[in-house]
Design a protein around this motif. Structure first.
Motif: not given
Length: 238
Positions: A50-74
């Motif tokens: 759910d966090t990778v999908s953007g349904l929940i947000r992480s307090k720290t760190g990063s999620i990169e998909f295909m080299g792009e940070n998607i941590s705050s993407v809708a």
């Protein structure tokens, strides 16, 4: 030849109010592999997806998909980038037909890609073709799971995340669903799999991570984890 990194999770921490559900975990998924997250109920597996999908947000760190940070993407923009989530409990559109569900899965695609996508789904799951005009809510559990996977494939994803695809299914149907997941990998798809049926998950995975109370406690190739005494005792009934 070195494979491309499709997903890179780095130090994510997720909370539900005062509950620390995911505790600083990091892991990678490479192109063309099945990676499983295994663990008991409440270990943080679904929360991670759910966090990778953007349904929940992480307090720290990063999620990169295909080299792009998607941590705050809708979430809908994450889907548009090629990352799809087949959620726990399937969540298909119960009042729509099989065919209409597939069309909903292609809402981001060019119109010319919709029919070839449907034909491909029907090749994978001939039973869905027989039921293409049937209301999805009247399908069996196994057929609904096939439809959920097919609907996700309609967006031509670069990464498919599947949450508990075997849940509530008869053993023979579980085997069929896992054969399909394996076939998708063999066809070049990259899959991140969350599954309580650890034995089945490890039998088709390339690599796996064990989650316990929000922490990754073990990782390795699926073969290594299948042969691990601690994994066998805790998750494989041996």
């Amino acid at each position: 030849m070195e494979k491309n990194k499709v997903l890179s999770i780095s130090d994510i921490n997720v909370y539900y109010g005062p509950i620390h559900a995911v505790k600083g975990i990091s892991f990678d998924v490479y192109d063309g592999e099945i990676v499983s997250l295994i663990g008991a109920n409440g270990a943080g597996k679904s929360t991670t997806l759910d966090t990778v999908s953007g349904l929940i947000r992480s307090k720290t760190g990063s999620i990169e998909f295909m080299g792009e940070n998607i941590s705050s993407v809708a979430p809908h923009k994450i889907v548009a980038k090629g990352l799809v989530h087949v959620p726990e409990g399937r969540r298909i559109f119960l009042q729509l037909t099989v065919e209409e569900n597939l069309e909903m899965g292609a809402f981001l695609r060019d119109k010319k890609d919709v029919e070839p996508g449907k034909e491909r789904a029907f090749r994978l799951f001939p039973r869905l073709e027989e039921r293409r005009k049937q209301i999805a809510g009247t399908l069996s559990g196994g057929e609904q799971q096939m439809l959920a996977i097919s609907r996700a494939l309609m967006s031509d994803p670069k990464l498919m995340m599947m949450d508990e695809p075997s849940m509530g299914l008869a053993p023979i149907i579980v085997e069929q669903v896992f054969e399909i997941i394996e076939k998708l990998r063999d066809d070049g798809h990259t899959i991140l799999l969350v599954e309580q049926n650890a034995k089945m998950a490890l039998s088709i995975s390339d690599r796996a991570y064990v989650l316990e109370t929000g922490n990754i406690t073990l990782s390795g190739t699926a073969k290594e984890l299948l042969e691990s005494d601690s994994v066998r005792k805790a998750y494989l009934g041996g």
